[in-house]
Write a protein that holds these residues in place. Structure first.
Motif, mmCIF file in Angstrom:
data_model
loop_
_atom_site.group_PDB
_atom_site.id
_atom_site.type_symbol
_atom_site.label_atom_id
_atom_site.label_comp_id
_atom_site.label_asym_id
_atom_site.label_seq_id
_atom_site.Cartn_x
_atom_site.Cartn_y
_atom_site.Cartn_z
ATOM 1 N N ASN A 240 0.781 -1.242 0.000
ATOM 2 C CA ASN A 240 0.000 0.000 0.000
ATOM 3 C C ASN A 240 0.813 1.293 0.000
ATOM 4 N N ASP A 241 2.098 1.221 0.352
ATOM 5 C CA ASP A 241 2.921 2.437 0.356
ATOM 6 C C ASP A 241 3.754 2.510 -0.926
ATOM 7 N N PRO A 242 4.132 3.734 -1.332
ATOM 8 C CA PRO A 242 4.992 3.818 -2.524
ATOM 9 C C PRO A 242 6.345 3.170 -2.260
ATOM 10 N N LEU A 243 6.934 2.588 -3.310
ATOM 11 C CA LEU A 243 8.267 1.997 -3.166
ATOM 12 C C LEU A 243 9.299 3.022 -3.627
ATOM 13 N N PRO A 244 10.428 3.127 -2.928
ATOM 14 C CA PRO A 244 11.469 4.060 -3.361
ATOM 15 C C PRO A 244 12.161 3.557 -4.628
ATOM 16 N N GLU A 245 12.898 4.449 -5.274
ATOM 17 C CA GLU A 245 13.642 4.047 -6.471
ATOM 18 C C GLU A 245 14.836 3.178 -6.051
ATOM 19 N N ALA A 246 15.102 2.124 -6.822
ATOM 20 C CA ALA A 246 16.191 1.205 -6.430
ATOM 21 C C ALA A 246 16.873 0.622 -7.652
ATOM 22 N N ASP A 247 18.133 0.169 -7.454
ATOM 23 C CA ASP A 247 18.816 -0.595 -8.510
ATOM 24 C C ASP A 247 18.355 -2.050 -8.466
ATOM 25 N N LEU A 248 18.127 -2.522 -7.236
ATOM 26 C CA LEU A 248 17.718 -3.923 -7.092
ATOM 27 C C LEU A 248 16.715 -4.049 -5.953
ATOM 28 N N PHE A 249 15.639 -4.745 -6.228
ATOM 29 C CA PHE A 249 14.712 -5.139 -5.155
ATOM 30 C C PHE A 249 14.944 -6.617 -4.865
ATOM 31 N N ILE A 250 14.978 -6.947 -3.573
ATOM 32 C CA ILE A 250 15.046 -8.364 -3.187
ATOM 33 C C ILE A 250 13.707 -8.721 -2.540
ATOM 34 N N VAL A 251 13.163 -9.849 -2.938
ATOM 35 C CA VAL A 251 11.991 -10.389 -2.233
ATOM 36 C C VAL A 251 12.315 -11.849 -1.887
ATOM 37 N N ALA A 252 12.738 -12.059 -0.653
ATOM 38 C CA ALA A 252 13.135 -13.397 -0.199
ATOM 39 C C ALA A 252 12.003 -13.994 0.629
ATOM 40 N N ARG A 253 11.517 -15.120 0.211
ATOM 41 C CA ARG A 253 10.397 -15.805 0.881
ATOM 42 C C ARG A 253 9.171 -14.887 1.028
ATOM 43 N N ILE A 254 8.961 -14.065 0.020
ATOM 44 C CA ILE A 254 7.807 -13.160 0.026
ATOM 45 C C ILE A 254 6.787 -13.651 -0.998
ATOM 46 N N ILE A 255 7.260 -13.887 -2.233
ATOM 47 C CA ILE A 255 6.334 -14.215 -3.330
ATOM 48 C C ILE A 255 5.524 -15.477 -2.997
ATOM 49 N N HIS A 256 6.165 -16.445 -2.333
ATOM 50 C CA HIS A 256 5.440 -17.702 -2.048
ATOM 51 C C HIS A 256 4.295 -17.529 -1.038
ATOM 52 N N ASP A 257 4.255 -16.374 -0.367
ATOM 53 C CA ASP A 257 3.190 -16.155 0.634
ATOM 54 C C ASP A 257 1.858 -15.745 0.004
ATOM 55 N N TRP A 258 1.936 -15.169 -1.228
ATOM 56 C CA TRP A 258 0.768 -14.410 -1.696
ATOM 57 C C TRP A 258 0.101 -15.009 -2.924
ATOM 58 N N THR A 259 -1.156 -14.582 -3.150
ATOM 59 C CA THR A 259 -1.909 -15.029 -4.334
ATOM 60 C C THR A 259 -1.218 -14.503 -5.597
ATOM 61 N N GLU A 260 -1.532 -15.132 -6.712
ATOM 62 C CA GLU A 260 -1.002 -14.722 -8.014
ATOM 63 C C GLU A 260 -1.232 -13.214 -8.234
ATOM 64 N N GLU A 261 -2.446 -12.785 -7.919
ATOM 65 C CA GLU A 261 -2.840 -11.392 -8.142
ATOM 66 C C GLU A 261 -1.953 -10.443 -7.320
ATOM 67 N N ASN A 262 -1.754 -10.774 -6.061
ATOM 68 C CA ASN A 262 -0.926 -9.923 -5.204
ATOM 69 C C ASN A 262 0.544 -9.960 -5.624
ATOM 70 N N CYS A 263 1.010 -11.119 -6.087
ATOM 71 C CA CYS A 263 2.411 -11.219 -6.553
ATOM 72 C C CYS A 263 2.629 -10.287 -7.741
#
Ligand code: SAM
Length: 346
Positions: A240-263
């Motif tokens: 729900n919050d804006p994401l800052p600008e980045a060279d790399l985003f890491i999502v470790a053990r995050i994607i497997h938690d959520w529905t396809e739509e949320n991913c």
């Protein structure tokens, strides 16, 4: 008499069915404080002394200690027909609470939360949803509100998360050459354990951990010191919050938690906040392309059913998620260790 060939499959099946007996033995010994006591006193103790120090029955304790000896988690020396128990090197390293490599908190989380939820696996399969309400009596729509019901439970979960990257974080940060990514955001980065591995490998990079406010506050209090120069925190909600600008985003053990739509929602947000040439690193347990294994990924996919909204995925499923969200040049690296890495570029 049965031939050993005839017994092969029933014995494997019986072994599988005994799996939870082994887990519960380890959980109980951790919870009662057996490994911690033996570490503290630094001398072999009899079952009677351990039982008295830990306020348990002597008979029950002796059986638990013997089972731990069978599992090679304790050693026993016989003197005048009496057993004296001490920790093995494995339990000193991994089951004593204060060890830097401890898996004690994983045992506690599995014992108190996961084991309770898995009791309702048939219901989870029937209904296709998590079992927090049945297992723990919580009705929150927010997954992490249940996991973080109390300060103590939140810290146990965080210590459990932390322990993984102490063991195999280097394999992840070295799965690809990440040296060109200087401004890194670890979304849902929890205690900063993976971030520490990343900055120790890439001296030019900084990692900002974005996580829920109470997690960030606990991470600052218990898990990072002022000595950690290249690590920063940001309190926020990645949906729900804006994401800052980045060279790399890491999502470790995050994607497997959520529905396809949320991913897709989250990955698309990352794509828009990523600098051109930047990327996203997904860290998960990969399933084989035909979903035939590895068994641990198949089990964790059930775990995600029972306790979350997501699942474990194959390389092509991750490639599809990333492509739909805008990323390209997707590379998949099965590390051969516990966790794997997928890198997508903008
Ligand atoms: N990435 C860490 C690791 O691999 O050790 C932690 C993974 S843990 C399964 C999920 C993390 O996502 C937790 O730290 C949790 O607090 C965080 N999280 C969950 N929902 C979030 C949200 N909406 N915004 C930010 N962080 C969130």
């Amino acid at each position: 008499m049965c031939s050993s060939k005839e017994l092969e499959f029933p014995l494997i099946l019986i072994d599988y069915q005994h799996g939870f007996l082994v887990s519960k033995t380890i959980f109980a010994a951790c919870e009662l404080g057996v490994f911690d006591l033996l570490h503290e006193v630094q001398e072999p103790l009899s079952a009677a002394t351990i039982a008295s120090r830990l306020s348990t029955s002597e008979d029950g304790m002796e059986r638990l200690l013997d089972a731990c000896v069978g599992l090679k988690l304790l050693k026993v020396d016989l003197k005048n027909n009496k057993g004296y128990y001490s920790n093995t090197d494995v339990s000193t390293m991994y089951l004593v609470k204060s060890s830097p490599k401890t898996l004690y908190y994983m045992a506690m989380y599995f014992s108190k939360i996961t084991y309770m939820c898995w009791h309702f696996l048939p219901q989870a399969v029937r209904e296709g949803k998590h079992q927090y309400e049945r297992a723990l009596g919580t009705t929150s729509k927010d997954l992490f509100e249940t996991v973080y019901r109390s300060e103590e439970e939140m810290t146990t979960f965080m210590r459990f998360m932390d322990s993984t990257w102490n063991l195999c974080g280097k394999d992840i940060v070295q799965a690809f050459d990440l040296s060109e990514f200087h401004t890194v955001y670890d979304l849902g980065g929890c205690t900063g354990s993976l971030a520490k591995q990343l900055v120790s490998t890439y001296k030019e990079s900084t990692v900002t951990i974005m996580d829920l406010p109470k997690v960030v506050q606990a991470a600052k209090k218990h898990f990072v010191t002022d000595k950690e120069q290249q690590i920063y925190f940001l309190e926020g909600d990645f949906f729900n919050d804006p994401l800052p600008e980045a060279d790399l985003f890491i999502v470790a053990r995050i994607i497997h938690d959520w529905t396809e739509e949320n991913c897709i929602k989250l990955l698309t947000k990352m794509y828009h906040s990523c600098r051109p040439g930047g990327g996203v690193l997904i860290v998960e347990l990969l399933l084989n392309e035909d979903k035939s294994g590895p068994v641990i990924s198949q089990m964790y996919s059930l775990y995600m059913l029972v306790q979350a909204e997501g699942k474990e995925r194959t390389p092509s499923e991750y490639t599809k998620l990333l492509t739909v969200s805008g990323f390209r040049d997707i590379k998949v690296k099965a590390t051969g260790k516990m966790y794997d890495a997928i890198l997508g570029r903008k």
